[in-house]
Structures are given as C-alpha cells and as structure tokens.
Design an enzyme around this catalytic site. Structure first.
Site: not given
Ligand code: IMP
Length: 436
Positions: A12, A15, A39-40, A223
């Site tokens: 977040d 990007k 989520g962009h 991420q």
């Molecule tokens: P997962 O990717 O759903 O398995 O989540 C694993 C960790 O990554 C958790 O702490 C989520 O909140 C974090 N996470 C996954 N995708 C994002 C993203 O796009 N932005 C911020 N945190 C993310």
C-alpha cells in the site's frame, strides 16, 4: 528496457499511481506474483479504478498486460474484474491481456482452507486476506496444484479437483464447515476455463519475443518487500516473492535482461493484518495515527480494513533497498504529513539494550525492538499538487533528503497527491530516464 517496480514496506505504498504514470511509456505491463490479495487504487479524472488481479497498465489502451506464471489466479475474481473494467469502458481483449498457462488457479476449496487455517492459528493468526492465496501456493509447492493449462483439459481438471478436494474436505469438515462438492466446482471452473482459453499464452516466450523487438516492459510487484515469504517478517508474510528476484522467476524473464529496479517508498509506514511493526504509532500516538489514517485514506482498498500506521522506518527501508537493488525511489504521500508539527524517523533498533542497524530475521526479535528515533521539524504547509521541487517547503525538502540519505538511494519522483499530475519528477535522476 525492463523495469521492476516494488513496494519497499508492507504494501500500500502507492504503487498503483506510479505504475499508472509509467504505464503509457511501456508497451507491456506484467504482474509476476500474488493474486487478488492485492488492491491497487488508480484515480483518473473523476474515475476511480481498484485493480486486484489485472496490472494497472490495463487502463492504458496502448499497453498489453500479462498475468505471469508466478501468480495465483481465482478465475471467478478474474472475470468479475474483467467485467467491471469493461463496464467502465476499458477494452479487454486477448490481444491486450495474456494469462500464463503456468499460473496456478485458486479453487473454491483454497478459500475455505484459508479460513480454517486462520481459525486454527487463533491468536497467532496471520491476518490474511482470506482469498485462498496461501493454500494455493501450498498446493503449488506440494506439486498438486492446478495450473491454467491443466484446467483447459476437462479430464485432467476433473481428476485433480476430485483428488484434491478429498483431502481438503477432511480439514473443512474438521472445522465444522459444509464439505464442498467436486461436481459443482468442476462445473463452475471448467466453464470459466473455457472463457479464459483465448487469453492463455506461453508468456515467457511472449516476453522473449518482446525483448527481441526492443519493447519496453514493466514488471509490477504486488504486496511488498516485507511481506516476501523469504525476506519478509516471516511468518507474517504472504506466500510469494514480491522482491526483485521473484520478478525474474514469476514472469519467466532471465535476470540479466532486467534493466532497473524502482522502489516505492511512502513517507510513513503502514501494515494490514498481524505481525511485527517496530515503528508503529501505539496508544500514546493514537491521534497522530488517526490523522495519518484519515489524510492518507489508509483503509484497505479491497478489504476496507483500517491500516496500522507508523513512522518511517529507515532500517527496514534500507534493507528493502539493498535486497532489491533499488536504482531509484518514488516517494509517495508527502502531503499526508503536511499537518504535523514534528516528524519522527526510526533510524535504528535496540534489542535488549543493544543497538542493531540491520533488519533481524526472527519475528520474536522484531516484536521486542525498541525503535531509535530522530525527530525532524514538520513543514506545516500545503504540498498537495506541487509539481516542481523548488516549490516544496524547505523543511519538506530536508525530510526528503534525510530519507534518501538514510536508505542510500536517490529519490527520483515525489508524489504530492493521488492524481497523475500531482507529481514531481527530479531532473537528472535515473527515474527521469525511465520516463523518456
Ligand atoms: P495473504 O496474502 O492473503 O495470504 O495475506 C498474508 C499477509 O499479507 C496479511 O498480513 C495480509 O494483510 C498481507 N497482504 C496481502 N496482500 C496485501 C496487499 O496487497 N497490501 C497489503 N498487505 C497485503
């Protein structure tokens, strides 16, 4: 030219806007890991786009977009997003959207298993997005996953679903949930696979051809560095490799073809979900955290979860710069700090009274960290929409220089608001070259 763009923190960092700015300079924009856990947000005029699976380049009619082999794709979410984009007037055709035949598919039982896994962890839960990301990567590493190419052969798809569901249902039932039915899953997924067929592509060959034709390629990480399964704050991480090395594997591009790496660094830190966060603003700084959360709209663009907020962490961001080999940095959301009297920067850590200047591996250590801060004076004036570095207040420039020195990388772009034109590009920076 092939450029990788990577978040330096826990995601977040903004990007979406930077990729969007760069996208029309590039012929191809590709994602290489993750799925619709991302989520962009991209704002163009009065239209807001939230992209989860599709690369931000999809908004530019001139770009071809690729979903690389390192991704995990939920076909239901994929077509929801394609339909939403089409409704907003974006043309999505197999000519401009390619999906790797080697990407893995997120199946309905992966979503169910993400829930049961978090339930099992209780207080130690990861705080995942519950999109089925982790269980799908587990199946990939366990060599029982279902790839896009498998889903195109009905007998293979049927047999894999039946075999995998038998196992998955044991866990699902153990947690008091209704078992899933393989015939229903097969029916739904095989229909979506047929719809997906025209988009399916041997994407590494596509990239090799594009390279020969001197096409410009942008590889968009989702991420971020500190969520990388190898290099992040394990086990509070995602299950893929957002870091620069992951771009080569996840897109199927030789590492030495990559020209440069761009880091996205926000002027403060946030984190969603659980896990260590050394410079987090805790109770005593709750008002500042709330101010930043409101001004920076720090709520998940997909899940709407409020993000935890903290001061800029130079130790963690320097680690990200070294690990990814950032050639240049885009500094985002400087305007969010406009109202602050003082701004703290975490310049070091103390663990058991000992000063540590590197990022520790053990999550237990990370929880025990006492951050060492340096305090800078705020600039207390409006920076929203500034496009020329000379118009930034002196104290804001000092803050930017301080961050650049503390991470050891040039800052080539400063974002002063969510819109495309609310941007400063620094002359003679590496980044400026990428914009030409
Ligand atoms: P997962 O990717 O759903 O398995 O989540 C694993 C960790 O990554 C958790 O702490 C989520 O909140 C974090 N996470 C996954 N995708 C994002 C993203 O796009 N932005 C911020 N945190 C993310």
């Amino acid at each position: 030219m092939i450029i990788v763009i990577i978040g330096s923190q826990w995601g977040d960092e903004g990007k979406g806007k930077v990729v969007d700015l760069l996208a029309d300079r590039f012929d191809i924009v590709s994602r290489y890991q993750g799925g619709h856990n991302a989520g962009h947000s991209v704002y163009v005029g009065d239209q807001a786009f939230v992209l989860r699976l599709l690369p931000s380049g999809i908004i530019h009619e001139g770009s071809t977009c690729v979903l690389g082999n390192g991704m995990v794709i939920d076909p239901i979410a994929f077509f929801e997003e394609v339909d939403q984009m089409t409704d907003k007037g974006i043309s999505i055709t197999p000519e401009r959207l390619k999906v790797s035949s080697r990407a893995h598919l997120i199946m309905p039982y992966h979503r169910a298993l993400d829930h049961t896994s978090e339930e099992r962890l209780g207080n130690e839960k990861i705080g995942t997005t519950l999109r089925g990301i982790g269980p799908t990567y587990e199946d990939k590493a366990g060599r029982r996953g279902i790839r896009v190419a498998d889903a195109l052969v009905p007998e293979v798809l049927k047999q894999r679903i039946e075999r995998n569901l038998e196992e998955a249902n044991r866990v699902i039932v153990l947690y008091g949930r209704e078992p899933l039915r393989s015939d229903e899953i097969f029916e739904e997924i095989s229909a979506l696979a047929e719809r997906l067929r025209p988009f399916v592509c041997e994407t590494s060959h596509f990239f090799a051809q594009a390279k020969k034709e001197n096409k410009k390629i942008l590889l968009e990480g989702a991420q971020a560095t500190l969520l990388d399964v190898d290099h992040g704050t394990y086990p509070f991480v995602t299950s893929s490799n957002p870091t620069a090395g992951g771009a080569s594997v996840g897109a199927g591009i030789p590492p030495h073809h990559i020209t440069g790496v761009l880091g996205i660094v926000r002027t403060y830190m946030t984190r969603v979900g659980e896990g260590p966060f050394p410079s987090e603003m805790l109770d005593a700084e709750e008002d500042t955290a709330n101010l930043i959360r409101e001004r920076g709209n720090e709520f998940g663009s997909v899940t709407k979860r409020p993000r935890r907020c903290g001061w800029f962490d130079a130790v963690a961001t320097r680690y990200a710069a070294e690990l990814n080999g950032f050639d240049s940095v885009a500094l985002t959301k400087i305007d969010v700090l406009d109202a602050l009297d003082e701004i703290k920067v975490c310049v070091g850590y103390k663990i058991d009274g000992e000063r540590v200047d590197t990022f520790p591996a053990v999550s237990q250590d990370l929880r025990q960290i006492e951050p060492v801060y340096e305090t800078l004076e705020g600039w207390k004036s409006d920076t929203v929409g500034i496009t020329n570095i000379d118009d930034l207040p002196t104290k804001a420039r000092e803050y930017v220089d301080f961050l650049s020195k503390s991470i050891g990388v040039e800052i080539g772009l400063i974002s002063t608001g969510p819109e495309r034109d609310q941007t400063i590009i620094l002359k003679d920076s590496v980044m400026e070259g990428w914009f030409n």
